[in-house]
Design an enzyme around this catalytic site. Structure first.
Site, PDB file in Angstrom:
ATOM      1  N   GLY A 164      51.278  40.253  37.240  1.00 41.15           N
ATOM      2  CA  GLY A 164      50.633  40.908  38.373  1.00 41.15           C
ATOM      3  C   GLY A 164      49.296  42.042  38.133  1.00 41.15           C
ATOM      4  N   ALA A 165      48.167  41.410  38.829  1.00 35.79           N
ATOM      5  CA  ALA A 165      46.486  41.970  38.255  1.00 35.79           C
ATOM      6  C   ALA A 165      46.652  43.646  37.788  1.00 35.79           C
ATOM      7  CB  ALA A 165      46.537  42.513  39.214  1.00 35.79           C
TER       8      ALA A 165
ATOM      9  N   ARG B   7      44.166  38.148  29.094  1.00 39.90           N
ATOM     10  CA  ARG B   7      44.097  36.752  30.751  1.00 39.90           C
ATOM     11  C   ARG B   7      42.873  37.021  31.192  1.00 39.90           C
ATOM     12  NH1 ARG B   7      49.232  37.258  34.191  1.00 39.90           N
ATOM     13  NH2 ARG B   7      48.451  35.044  35.098  1.00 39.90           N
TER      14      ARG B   7
ATOM     15  N   GLN C 186      56.583  32.342  41.038  1.00 37.08           N
ATOM     16  CA  GLN C 186      56.628  34.139  41.011  1.00 37.08           C
ATOM     17  C   GLN C 186      57.126  34.011  42.707  1.00 37.08           C
ATOM     18  OE1 GLN C 186      53.769  32.443  39.882  1.00 37.08           O
ATOM     19  NE2 GLN C 186      52.904  33.457  38.217  1.00 37.08           N
TER      20      GLN C 186
ATOM     21  N   ASP D 284      43.256  38.504  42.658  1.00 42.40           N
ATOM     22  CA  ASP D 284      42.838  39.235  40.980  1.00 42.40           C
ATOM     23  C   ASP D 284      41.272  40.365  41.285  1.00 42.40           C
ATOM     24  OD1 ASP D 284      45.356  36.837  40.889  1.00 42.40           O
ATOM     25  OD2 ASP D 284      45.982  38.670  39.383  1.00 42.40           O
TER      26      ASP D 284
ATOM     27  N   ASN E  53      42.426  35.221  43.654  1.00 43.21           N
ATOM     28  CA  ASN E  53      44.039  35.080  43.682  1.00 43.21           C
ATOM     29  C   ASN E  53      44.949  33.771  42.813  1.00 43.21           C
ATOM     30  OD1 ASN E  53      45.937  37.201  44.807  1.00 43.21           O
ATOM     31  ND2 ASN E  53      46.152  35.553  46.345  1.00 43.21           N
ATOM     32  N   LYS E  54      46.259  33.918  43.099  1.00 38.98           N
ATOM     33  CA  LYS E  54      47.076  32.952  42.690  1.00 38.98           C
ATOM     34  C   LYS E  54      46.455  31.333  43.305  1.00 38.98           C
ATOM     35  CE  LYS E  54      49.199  33.346  40.112  1.00 38.98           C
ATOM     36  NZ  LYS E  54      48.751  33.143  38.356  1.00 38.98           N
TER      37      LYS E  54
HETATM   38  C1  LIG Z   1      48.841  43.315  43.097  1.00 38.32           C
HETATM   39  S1  LIG Z   1      48.143  41.702  42.208  1.00 38.32           S
HETATM   40  C2  LIG Z   1      49.916  40.542  42.187  1.00 38.32           C
HETATM   41  C3  LIG Z   1      48.770  38.943  41.766  1.00 38.32           C
HETATM   42  O1  LIG Z   1      49.064  38.702  40.254  1.00 38.32           O
HETATM   43  C4  LIG Z   1      49.888  37.298  40.501  1.00 38.32           C
HETATM   44  O2  LIG Z   1      48.883  36.451  39.072  1.00 38.32           O
HETATM   45  P1  LIG Z   1      50.048  36.172  38.476  1.00 38.32           P
HETATM   46  O3  LIG Z   1      51.575  36.591  38.714  1.00 38.32           O
HETATM   47  O4  LIG Z   1      49.502  35.505  37.582  1.00 38.32           O
HETATM   48  O5  LIG Z   1      49.608  37.579  36.982  1.00 38.32           O
HETATM   49  C5  LIG Z   1      48.980  36.839  41.715  1.00 38.32           C
HETATM   50  O6  LIG Z   1      48.005  36.073  42.112  1.00 38.32           O
HETATM   51  C6  LIG Z   1      49.077  37.750  42.984  1.00 38.32           C
HETATM   52  O7  LIG Z   1      48.700  38.328  43.842  1.00 38.32           O
END
Ligand SMILES: CSC[C@H]1O[C@H](OP(=O)(O)O)[C@H](O)[C@@H]1O
Length: 320
Positions: free
Chosen positions: A50-51, A83, A181, A222, A232-233
């Site tokens: 999560g960012a 990352r 997630q 992100d 984003n994801k």
């Molecule tokens: C509140 S930012 C969360 C953002 O980060 C996630 O990616 P990851 O689980 O790969 O770190 C996803 O893009 C979420 O929206």
């Protein structure tokens, strides 16, 4: 409000304690980081993700380097290379290096970043909540909750504040392949707090929109560029296209530390992760040996598909 805090700094023992998100939803276990290398591992292997959470954790990683007299430049490079897409990582590391260059305590700066993130996410909820109506069914993607931040979340902070302001909402969390997630983290986080949530396979979102079952969509981010392209994801862009087609408001919730005013779309590195995340589910191989896969972890949503961006200061309407 059940205050889920995935990041804890243990002042007594100078260590960083993280909820091990790889173990959720079945086990609520913690991973202890004693060195900056430990923190780098947790970011790469998504113990913490999560960012905003990545940025805060990396800041504490730098603090561990300072505490143990490690090479600060080496720690910076190691953490920076964990990352590539979430800009909060680089924002936090650069802020730590600025403080260090000015002779300030890295640990104190990391604590400030941590405390600010909590308050920032709370404000996003307070500001964004007014966009949610009583009775809304809200679709969210991946996990942009307390588990992605220091507390509250971004997209899920808006949902939390709507819920606690007595709006009767129903959340739909799409599972978010390949790391799931949504199924594993968002469903855990919301059910833990008693917020109504259902999980759907990613490929069902369009059907629910076609049946008028989704009133709003809200996701995290992100990296948001100065022209409001949103990274984003993976799967976010698909939802945004469907939302446009079905006239469903598409909201992005993110702090200003997720904004990148320097890069253009082509400058942003979209992370590609290991094939095993796609070829296996929970240790069981689902794709035949020898068959290749793609595993892009993020995609890019253009501003024309974004209804509004909710920050800790304001609501931005890219198309107005
Ligand atoms: C509140 S930012 C969360 C953002 O980060 C996630 O990616 P990851 O689980 O790969 O770190 C996803 O893009 C979420 O929206």
């Amino acid at each position: 409000m059940k205050d889920l805090r995935p990041i804890i700094w243990d002042d007594e023992n100078n260590q960083l304690i993280l909820i091990d998100q790889r173990k959720l939803p079945h086990k609520l276990e913690y991973f202890t980081c004693k060195t900056y290398e430990d923190v780098a591992y947790t970011i790469k292997d998504m113990v913490v993700r999560g960012a905003p959470a990545i940025g805060v954790s990396a800041a504490y990683g730098m603090a561990l380097a300072e505490i143990h007299g490690a090479d600060i430049e080496k720690a910076y490079k190691t953490l920076k290379n964990t990352r590539p897409t979430a800009v909060n990582l680089f924002w936090a590391l650069n802020r730590i290096m600025d403080a260090y260059d000015k002779g300030k305590s890295i640990l104190e700066e990391a604590k400030k970043i941590h405390e600010e993130d909590i308050e920032t996410c709370r404000k996003i909820g307070e500001i964004g909540e007014k966009l949610i109506d009583d009775g809304d069914t809200i679709l969210t993607h991946c996990n942009a909750g307390a588990l992605a931040c220091s507390a509250y979340g971004t997209a899920l902070s808006v949902i939390r504040f709507a819920f606690y302001n007595n709006k009767k909402i129903q959340v739909i969390a799409d599972e978010t392949r390949p790391r799931l997630q949504g199924a594993k983290l968002t469903a855990f986080e919301l059910s833990y707090e008693g917020i109504p949530v259902k999980v759907i396979p990613d490929n069902m979102a369009g059907y629910l929109m076609s049946k008028g079952m989704i009133d709003k969509i809200i996701v995290g981010a992100d990296r948001i560029l100065s022209d409001y392209h949103v990274f984003n994801k993976i799967g976010t862009y698909s939802l945004a296209v469907l939302a446009k087609h079905h006239n469903v408001p598409f909201y992005v919730a993110a702090p200003y530390s997720t904004f990148d005013f320097e890069s253009g779309v082509e400058d942003v590195v979209v992370e590609e992760r290991g094939e095993e995340e796609v070829t296996y589910i929970d240790g069981v191989r689902i794709i035949p040996e020898g068959v290749g896969v793609y595993n892009y972890a993020f995609d890019c949503t253009p501003p024309e598909l974004v209804t509004a961006i909710i920050t800790e200061k304001d609501i931005i309407y890219p198309n107005e």
